[in-house]
Write an enzyme that holds these catalytic residues in place. Sequence first.
Site, PDB file in Angstrom:
ATOM      1  N   LYS A 110      -2.859 -19.185  -3.023  1.00  0.00           N
ATOM      2  CA  LYS A 110      -2.713 -18.399  -1.793  1.00  0.00           C
ATOM      3  C   LYS A 110      -2.287 -16.970  -2.139  1.00  0.00           C
ATOM      4  CE  LYS A 110       2.067 -19.987  -1.202  1.00  0.00           C
ATOM      5  NZ  LYS A 110       3.064 -20.539  -0.291  1.00  0.00           N
ATOM      6  N   TYR A 141      10.353  14.196  -3.482  1.00  0.00           N
ATOM      7  CA  TYR A 141      10.645  14.372  -2.066  1.00  0.00           C
ATOM      8  C   TYR A 141      12.157  14.361  -1.800  1.00  0.00           C
ATOM      9  CZ  TYR A 141       5.753  13.694  -0.718  1.00  0.00           C
ATOM     10  OH  TYR A 141       4.408  13.847  -0.545  1.00  0.00           O
ATOM     11  N   MET A 146       4.027   7.658  -2.575  1.00  0.00           N
ATOM     12  CA  MET A 146       2.977   6.713  -2.229  1.00  0.00           C
ATOM     13  C   MET A 146       2.098   6.378  -3.433  1.00  0.00           C
ATOM     14  SD  MET A 146      -0.092   6.977   0.583  1.00  0.00           S
ATOM     15  CE  MET A 146       0.959   6.791   2.013  1.00  0.00           C
TER      16      MET A 146
END
Length: 829
Positions: free
Chosen positions: A495, A724, A773
């Site tokens: 799974k 950031y 990201m």
Amino acid sequence: MPTEYIIGKINEVVRGELKQAADQDYLIRDILIDSRRLIDAASTLFFALLSKKNDGHKYIGELYQKGVRNFIISQKSFPVVEYPDGNFILVDDTLRALQLLGAFHRKQFQIPVIGITGSNGKTIVKEWLFQLLHQDLNIIRSPKSYNSQIGVPLSVWQMKSEHDMAIFEAGISETEEMDQLQKIIQPTIGIFTNIGNAHDENFIHVAQKVGEKLKLFTKVDTLVYSTDHAEIQETIIRSEILGNINSFIWSYKQDADLRIIKVNKETGHSEINAIYNSDEISIEIPYSDAASIENAIHCWAVMLLLGYDNKIISERMRKLQPIAMRLELKEGVNNCTIINDAYNSDFNSLIIALDFLNQQKQHRKKTLILSDILQSGKNDVELYSDIAKLIESKGIDKFIGIGPGMLKHAGKFKGDCHFYASTQAFLKKHSFSTFLNESILLKGARIFEFEQVSQALQQKAHETKLEVNLNSLVHNLDFYRSKLKPGIKIMAMVKAFSYGSGSFEIANVLQFHHVDYLAVAYADEGVELRKAGIHIPIMIMNPDEESFDNIILHSLEPEIYNFRVLNLLEKAIEKNIIPLNKPVKVHIKIDTGMHRLGFEEEDVDRLIEKLKANKLIRVQSVFSHLAASNDPDKDDFTREQIAKFEMIRDKFKDELDHDFLSHISNSAAILRFPDAHFDMVRLGISLYGISSDPEEQKELENVSTMISTVSQVKAIPAGDTIGYNRSWKAENEMQIAIVPVGYADGISRILGNGKGHVLIRNERCPIVGDVCMDMIMVDVSGKKAEEGDEVIIFGKERPIAELAEEMTTIPYEIMSGISKRVKRVYFQE
């Protein structure tokens, strides 16, 4: 030994009727069954085969327009008069006619012919025998795995006077098929590789399947096989076939012509020791998996049978090359599609690869990059003339030939052609910007190292990848299998994209290594596995209302955990009109204390009555889920769960009229609670090399390694901030490396600002600044990090459990959270 026949003679051979004879002396050199694969119309005979999906007669007009003049048909009403220049032979069955012609052609040759059958390994054994013997013999062999009722006569037709030996595969899926293949191949030496579960549904039992396969060898001089395959040995003894033929047997367990006494395995390498003619001999092969070892021993036995000195055998075995079993399709540069078949190169496999290229419709332009073809058995003039003719007939738009042979015979090729003496010359001189919106086939002999070409052409969208070691996966499977009593089954959890490792690729390996069951979370996952060729039972853990039609259609087995789901299944069964002999198999989930999904104890009596009342539902298993099997402090609760499960399970045993499986053990319980194995265990995260038990972890091998690269290295002055929110400030001058992996790939933002680290050149490098990201920044001050260096996110040297601790989570979450944009690379050593 003719390699061409007049059409009149072929009419006699196939026992046909010349319905129309424009020219009975027309010479035939090629036979064709697929109109799309025409090469030389003038010398081709087309067989209009009939199947459930198609009718070859529909394509006769098209082929006639292209210049084909010879046809074998079975439709008595076919309008042959519309094709006045054509020769038409009418037969009752065009497939039977093809087989008769193949058998007749085989009879013209008195060379050794090796016939190979078995459930697995046929193609590998065939290709390895070619590698081992081609230095001494001009060998014709089945292209790829042409081993069917159609493929075998097409393979045999390739036999020519210059050949010294032939090697053909034979595969069957039902009874009486092998009788025909034996008449076509007429092997003088037989190899029975092994027996497995393929096509079991078409045979009454394994012995019948073995007996059918044995028919290939009824007239061989010698049969090579292993007596360790009990089903094969027992059937051979009962058949008394050895009263008429000779045998060359090998075995690990008993006296044999070749008695294997020891196998020493290392990573990607094995030494095999044996007794032969009272002498101890050995070989080394560059593989360590059981299948490759078995395949190599079959080849060893054949070479000894043929009289080869073991010194020569041993020398050649060390150089065995892997066999590419399929063409790889990849995204390429400049919106190109790359078809990579850069592992072997012969004329027949080139035809197959070109046909695959022509099946690709995403681009109009088609390019072939081809190396010299080695060991073809033809002289160079004939070989390169045939290649040029083939390329022209297949409609290739651009051709790039690599190698001294190609360069020498460049004048034989027409159109947009380019030639280079070597792979390096091509990589250095050819402008890759000229590849644009086209399908590119790479076809090269291994010596030309076309993997460099593949790498240059491949789309490099993301430098981060997840490497999955299939050998380690199998090692872990075998470790847990060794802890089970005989007969206890294994259900493997695949799974969540196989815990991030890739669904089909992992399922395929598990199926090959005889896992009994697979389990996925949702029906969509099971359907995709079925479409990808996975045939073993699959349990669906979370079926929903919309999924039952697909579950029934694809023979999936739902988990039933409450009455609502059971009622939904019953409605789907009514709608799908299922026959009584094909009930839906289900798995009944009992809640014994996990308090997630599952029937409560008080539901059981009512549940049993409902199940007994519906003959279209068959209970395949009753199971439960342990809540804390990995925690010794909670062992008392675990034992309570096990006892409760046994009590409820026994109720089902008393009431149901058939046997079923029972299971409760998950990965952690397999070693800690051996008395709770029951009929089956469920192997999950531990299969992928992850255990919470330190001693158990030592026995496991790392399966997945997440790797990226250093994109840039830069100096940061003291006092400057990084990333950031200016969340990291350089207290002193420092060096950082930027790595192209971020939270979109599965790297938690928790790891930023010194809480996590990666490995570069085996040194710990802290993550500094916020995790972005698509990127992270790591501190490489005082280290020798360079741009392009490999970065280990997790792997053998940087355990995922350690990363999980830094992320304050568990390995499950990390593995299942790896983005699909991270390329999965599968390898087997």
